[in-house]
Design a protein around this motif. Sequence first.
Motif, PDB file in Angstrom:
ATOM      1  N   GLY A  88      32.061  38.262  49.845  1.00  0.00           N
ATOM      2  CA  GLY A  88      31.663  36.902  50.148  1.00  0.00           C
ATOM      3  C   GLY A  88      32.698  35.897  49.664  1.00  0.00           C
ATOM      4  N   LYS A  89      32.713  34.777  50.343  1.00  0.00           N
ATOM      5  CA  LYS A  89      33.719  33.763  50.044  1.00  0.00           C
ATOM      6  C   LYS A  89      33.537  33.161  48.654  1.00  0.00           C
ATOM      7  N   GLU A  90      32.291  33.003  48.209  1.00  0.00           N
ATOM      8  CA  GLU A  90      32.034  32.378  46.905  1.00  0.00           C
ATOM      9  C   GLU A  90      32.539  33.239  45.749  1.00  0.00           C
ATOM     10  N   LYS A  91      32.246  34.541  45.791  1.00  0.00           N
ATOM     11  CA  LYS A  91      32.736  35.426  44.725  1.00  0.00           C
ATOM     12  C   LYS A  91      34.250  35.558  44.765  1.00  0.00           C
ATOM     13  N   LEU A  92      34.807  35.543  45.955  1.00  0.00           N
ATOM     14  CA  LEU A  92      36.262  35.614  46.081  1.00  0.00           C
ATOM     15  C   LEU A  92      36.900  34.338  45.524  1.00  0.00           C
ATOM     16  N   ALA A  93      36.244  33.202  45.733  1.00  0.00           N
ATOM     17  CA  ALA A  93      36.735  31.940  45.160  1.00  0.00           C
ATOM     18  C   ALA A  93      36.664  31.987  43.636  1.00  0.00           C
ATOM     19  N   ASP A  94      35.588  32.572  43.085  1.00  0.00           N
ATOM     20  CA  ASP A  94      35.485  32.711  41.628  1.00  0.00           C
ATOM     21  C   ASP A  94      36.591  33.608  41.077  1.00  0.00           C
ATOM     22  N   LEU A  95      36.867  34.701  41.774  1.00  0.00           N
ATOM     23  CA  LEU A  95      37.937  35.597  41.361  1.00  0.00           C
ATOM     24  C   LEU A  95      39.281  34.872  41.422  1.00  0.00           C
ATOM     25  N   THR A  96      39.474  34.067  42.439  1.00  0.00           N
ATOM     26  CA  THR A  96      40.712  33.312  42.589  1.00  0.00           C
ATOM     27  C   THR A  96      40.906  32.341  41.432  1.00  0.00           C
ATOM     28  N   LYS A  97      39.840  31.686  41.002  1.00  0.00           N
ATOM     29  CA  LYS A  97      39.919  30.787  39.850  1.00  0.00           C
ATOM     30  C   LYS A  97      40.298  31.560  38.591  1.00  0.00           C
ATOM     31  N   GLN A  98      39.694  32.724  38.418  1.00  0.00           N
ATOM     32  CA  GLN A  98      40.005  33.552  37.250  1.00  0.00           C
ATOM     33  C   GLN A  98      41.469  33.981  37.267  1.00  0.00           C
ATOM     34  N   ILE A  99      41.971  34.377  38.421  1.00  0.00           N
ATOM     35  CA  ILE A  99      43.367  34.784  38.541  1.00  0.00           C
ATOM     36  C   ILE A  99      44.296  33.609  38.277  1.00  0.00           C
ATOM     37  N   SER A 100      43.970  32.448  38.836  1.00  0.00           N
ATOM     38  CA  SER A 100      44.798  31.257  38.623  1.00  0.00           C
ATOM     39  C   SER A 100      44.890  30.910  37.148  1.00  0.00           C
ATOM     40  N   PHE A 111      49.695  26.455  41.450  1.00  0.00           N
ATOM     41  CA  PHE A 111      48.805  25.665  42.288  1.00  0.00           C
ATOM     42  C   PHE A 111      48.335  26.492  43.472  1.00  0.00           C
ATOM     43  N   LEU A 112      47.209  26.079  44.048  1.00  0.00           N
ATOM     44  CA  LEU A 112      46.637  26.761  45.192  1.00  0.00           C
ATOM     45  C   LEU A 112      47.224  26.160  46.461  1.00  0.00           C
ATOM     46  N   LEU A 113      47.890  26.991  47.261  1.00  0.00           N
ATOM     47  CA  LEU A 113      48.500  26.528  48.504  1.00  0.00           C
ATOM     48  C   LEU A 113      47.503  26.511  49.649  1.00  0.00           C
ATOM     49  N   SER A 114      46.622  27.511  49.663  1.00  0.00           N
ATOM     50  CA  SER A 114      45.681  27.655  50.758  1.00  0.00           C
ATOM     51  C   SER A 114      44.416  28.329  50.244  1.00  0.00           C
ATOM     52  N   SER A 115      43.285  27.953  50.822  1.00  0.00           N
ATOM     53  CA  SER A 115      42.038  28.601  50.415  1.00  0.00           C
ATOM     54  C   SER A 115      41.517  29.553  51.488  1.00  0.00           C
ATOM     55  N   ASP A 116      42.196  29.662  52.613  1.00  0.00           N
ATOM     56  CA  ASP A 116      41.772  30.605  53.641  1.00  0.00           C
ATOM     57  C   ASP A 116      42.977  31.066  54.440  1.00  0.00           C
ATOM     58  N   ASP A 176      39.671  42.107  34.327  1.00  0.00           N
ATOM     59  CA  ASP A 176      38.456  42.907  34.418  1.00  0.00           C
ATOM     60  C   ASP A 176      37.565  42.329  35.518  1.00  0.00           C
ATOM     61  N   THR A 177      37.600  42.956  36.688  1.00  0.00           N
ATOM     62  CA  THR A 177      36.758  42.492  37.787  1.00  0.00           C
ATOM     63  C   THR A 177      35.358  43.102  37.718  1.00  0.00           C
ATOM     64  N   GLY A 178      35.149  44.029  36.794  1.00  0.00           N
ATOM     65  CA  GLY A 178      33.848  44.676  36.659  1.00  0.00           C
ATOM     66  C   GLY A 178      32.737  43.709  36.285  1.00  0.00           C
ATOM     67  N   LYS A 179      33.038  42.698  35.480  1.00  0.00           N
ATOM     68  CA  LYS A 179      32.019  41.710  35.100  1.00  0.00           C
ATOM     69  C   LYS A 179      31.519  40.944  36.313  1.00  0.00           C
ATOM     70  N   MET A 180      32.405  40.678  37.233  1.00  0.00           N
ATOM     71  CA  MET A 180      32.060  39.860  38.390  1.00  0.00           C
ATOM     72  C   MET A 180      31.458  40.686  39.532  1.00  0.00           C
ATOM     73  N   PHE A 181      31.976  41.900  39.740  1.00  0.00           N
ATOM     74  CA  PHE A 181      31.581  42.683  40.902  1.00  0.00           C
ATOM     75  C   PHE A 181      30.796  43.947  40.558  1.00  0.00           C
ATOM     76  N   GLY A 182      30.578  44.222  39.285  1.00  0.00           N
ATOM     77  CA  GLY A 182      29.836  45.409  38.905  1.00  0.00           C
ATOM     78  C   GLY A 182      30.669  46.671  39.039  1.00  0.00           C
ATOM     79  N   LYS A 183      29.966  47.790  39.216  1.00  0.00           N
ATOM     80  CA  LYS A 183      30.679  49.070  39.231  1.00  0.00           C
ATOM     81  C   LYS A 183      31.528  49.275  40.485  1.00  0.00           C
ATOM     82  N   HIS A 184      31.318  48.458  41.495  1.00  0.00           N
ATOM     83  CA  HIS A 184      32.116  48.569  42.726  1.00  0.00           C
ATOM     84  C   HIS A 184      33.205  47.493  42.761  1.00  0.00           C
TER      85      HIS A 184
END
Length: 127
Positions: A21-33, A48-53, A83-91
């Motif tokens: 989903g776009k929302e979780k991917l946006a959260d991951l993007t913030k964490q990476i940034s 800086f973020l160049l593009s969001s899509d 650690d993406t496990g906190k955000m996405f679980g075991k998958h």
Amino acid sequence: LILLLIVCEYRYPDELKNIFGKEKLADLTKQISNNISQNFFRTEDEVFLLSSDPFQWGIILLSDQQQEQLIMSRIREGLSKIDTGKMFGKHAPSIDIRIGAFYDSEKETPKPLDLLESAQKQMSYDV
């Protein structure tokens, strides 16, 4: 010192968006940034973020030409430790990104869009 622009993006952005989903991917993007800006660069370097899509980051810094590969490998290494496990679980997905960098060795200051287009073109060679 030369002006260096590094551009990063997810390797499979559409698949990641469909799966998580776009929302979780946006959260991951913030964490990476945050991770990139806090752990890899000096305060005078800019992330800086160049593009969001699709999500695409730009990192602009002054560096020696020889440091380009070292900087890109440090980014990859740091992203592999998130650690993406906190955000996405075991998958949790592995974070796979493409990176392109371009520096302008000309005596003149490069035009920003030319620098961006050149870095994006270099990113297409990251396979």
